[in-house]
Design an enzyme around this catalytic site. Structure first.
Site, PDB file in Angstrom:
ATOM      1  N   GLU A 107       0.821  -1.202   0.000  1.00  0.00           N
ATOM      2  CA  GLU A 107       0.000   0.000   0.000  1.00  0.00           C
ATOM      3  C   GLU A 107       0.859   1.259   0.000  1.00  0.00           C
ATOM      4  O   GLU A 107       0.519   2.257  -0.636  1.00  0.00           O
ATOM      5  CB  GLU A 107      -1.011   0.006   1.140  1.00  0.00           C
ATOM      6  CG  GLU A 107      -0.426  -0.177   2.523  1.00  0.00           C
ATOM      7  CD  GLU A 107      -0.285  -1.617   2.983  1.00  0.00           C
ATOM      8  OE1 GLU A 107       0.343  -2.437   2.289  1.00  0.00           O
ATOM      9  OE2 GLU A 107      -0.774  -1.925   4.096  1.00  0.00           O
ATOM     10  N   CYS A 154      -0.794  -2.317   8.175  1.00  0.00           N
ATOM     11  CA  CYS A 154      -0.175  -2.066   9.475  1.00  0.00           C
ATOM     12  C   CYS A 154      -0.483  -0.627   9.906  1.00  0.00           C
ATOM     13  O   CYS A 154      -1.079   0.149   9.151  1.00  0.00           O
ATOM     14  CB  CYS A 154       1.340  -2.280   9.392  1.00  0.00           C
ATOM     15  SG  CYS A 154       2.205  -1.034   8.396  1.00  0.00           S
TER      16      CYS A 154
END
Length: 146
Positions: A74, A100
């Site tokens: 990402e 995360c």
């Protein structure tokens, strides 16, 4: 007749499947993750986990641990769109694994309003932060096979 939520789910499934294919570009051995940023039903960016441009294509050290400079899928997709003429403001991020905490912060700052992911990572603080920020979060692993 297909209602709009069913149609959205069909699109979500297809984009997650595409992100899974994109993940296979990763040189990482422990886990391959792929991401797509979609806006107005167009893919405006993509990414997979790996080392920064110009580095060796080895994600793990001699102890099979991820090197500290490996970028998450990402993060790669967000930085790639930042270098383009596109804007991720109002977009959806499709990712094969839940983000995360650090990537969740990037997602929020990038103006992404929806995150669809397949596999839940063992640490869920990134998902919790996204929800706290009012970002719609959808998990689809139950309907998608790897």
């Amino acid at each position: 007749m297909i209602n709009s939520s069913d149609k959205q789910t069909q699109f979500d499934i297809r984009y997650i499947q595409m992100a899974r294919v994109w993940a296979t570009n990763s040189y990482c051995k422990r886990r391959q993750v792929g991401a797509l940023i979609v806006k107005d039903r167009m893919i405006i960016s993509d990414g997979y986990n790996g080392t920064p441009s110009g580095f060796e294509n080895e994600c793990e050290d001699e102890n099979n641990r991820s090197k500290p400079y490996v970028l998450h899928a990402e993060a790669n997709a967000i930085t790639k769109v930042a270098k383009s003429n596109n804007s991720s403001d109002g977009a959806t991020l499709y990712i094969t694994a839940s983000p995360c905490m650090d990537c969740a912060k990037l997602i929020i700052q990038a103006g992404i309003i929806r995150v669809v992911y397949a596999d839940e990572y063992r640490i869920v603080d990134g998902i919790e932060l996204l929800e706290k920020a009012g970002i719609e979060v959808v998990q689809l692993s139950s309907v998608i096979e790897p």
